[in-house]
Design an enzyme around this catalytic site. Structure first.
Site, short mmCIF file in Angstrom:
data_model
loop_
_atom_site.label_atom_id
_atom_site.label_comp_id
_atom_site.label_asym_id
_atom_site.label_seq_id
_atom_site.Cartn_x
_atom_site.Cartn_y
_atom_site.Cartn_z
N TYR A 1 32.92 41.61 42.92
CA TYR A 1 34.08 42.03 43.72
C TYR A 1 35.21 41.02 43.59
O TYR A 1 36.38 41.36 43.75
CB TYR A 1 33.67 42.21 45.17
N LYS B 1 40.72 41.38 50.81
CA LYS B 1 40.27 42.22 51.92
C LYS B 1 40.03 41.39 53.19
O LYS B 1 40.21 41.89 54.30
CB LYS B 1 39.01 42.98 51.54
#
Length: 259
Positions: free
Chosen positions: A160, A167
């Site tokens: 990720y 995020k």
């Protein structure tokens, strides 16, 4: 849809940002919101995207279908000018957009370029702040702002990469805006779905392994789908959640609770 909730959002009007195709999280949200009675305005990224988004928006009886690239100066302002002139008020905004250049997404965090990091933050995080800024004056009777996050904001998720810190910033922004806007009755949330088979997610390296791990570890041993996310989002923008704000709501079959 059960009759008891069929009109949960009747009379509410909202903006949905991020529909790309019928598999996108934003479309799953929009479809449920419409089924529950909400009137929608939908944006599309550019002319290329319009041919995919417009038929979906028309199928949702969207009152407004407007172009909006958050990196294009003036486009967001134009959308909100239209919302103000057409509706006058606004009840909710769904923010479901994210972007990172592929080289930076697939590389280590310590190797991320300055420009790649800046663009990822600009599109994926700052745009939510911008939407809130423009929406606030239209939410005269309160409202709800909802964005989409991921478990990689809280824990390290292999592959990720830089989107984890991005995020994490988005989730922090959610809490701060909930504090700042709460006195006006505006609630702010992040929804954190489990892995979903969307076109955007397919850009993550070894995504199939992420899917398999989610099914194996989640207590429900299944993937969530865009409708699951839509139902949770509908609750958050409804009056039923009027006492909840600043939360990260996981819709992942319990995956995030597992060690």
């Amino acid at each position: 849809m059960e009759n008891s909730i069929r009109n949960l959002l009747a009379g509410k009007r909202g903006l949905v940002v991020g529909i790309a195709n019928e598999h996108s999280i934003a479309y799953g949200c929009a479809r449920v919101l419409r089924e529950l009675g909400a009137e929608l305005a939908v944006t599309y990224l550019n002319e290329k995207a319009e041919k995919y988004v417009r038929p979906l928006a028309e199928g949702l009886d969207a009152s407004l279908i407007l172009p909006m690239n958050v990196e294009a100066p003036g486009q967001m302002q134009a959308v909100f000018d239209t919302l103000r002139d057409t509706w006058g008020t606004l009840d909710f905004v769904i923010h479901s957009i994210a972007y990172c250049p592929m080289d930076d997404l697939h590389g280590r965090v310590v190797d991320c370029s300055e420009t790649g990091f800046a663009q990822a933050m600009r599109v994926s995080c700052y745009s939510f702040i911008e939407l809130a800024h423009h929406a606030e004056p239209l939410m005269t009777e309160g409202g709800a702002l909802v964005t989409m996050s991921y478990h990689g904001a809280e824990k390290v998720v292999e592959n990720y990469n830089i989107m984890g810190p991005v995020k994490a910033a988005l989730e922090s922004v959610t809490r701060y805006m909930a504090h700042e806007l709460g006195s006006k009755g505006i609630r702010v949330h992040a929804v954190s779905p489990g892995p979903l088979k969307t076109r955007a997610a397919s850009g993550i390296a070894h995504f199939d392994q992420l899917i398999d791990a989610a099914i194996a570890r989640a207590p429900e041993h299944r993937l969530v789908d865009i409708r699951d996310v839509g139902m949770a989002t509908a609750f958050l923008v409804s009056d039923a959640s009027r006492a909840i704000t600043g939360e990260v709501i996981y819709v992942d079959g319990g995956f995030h609770i597992m060690a």
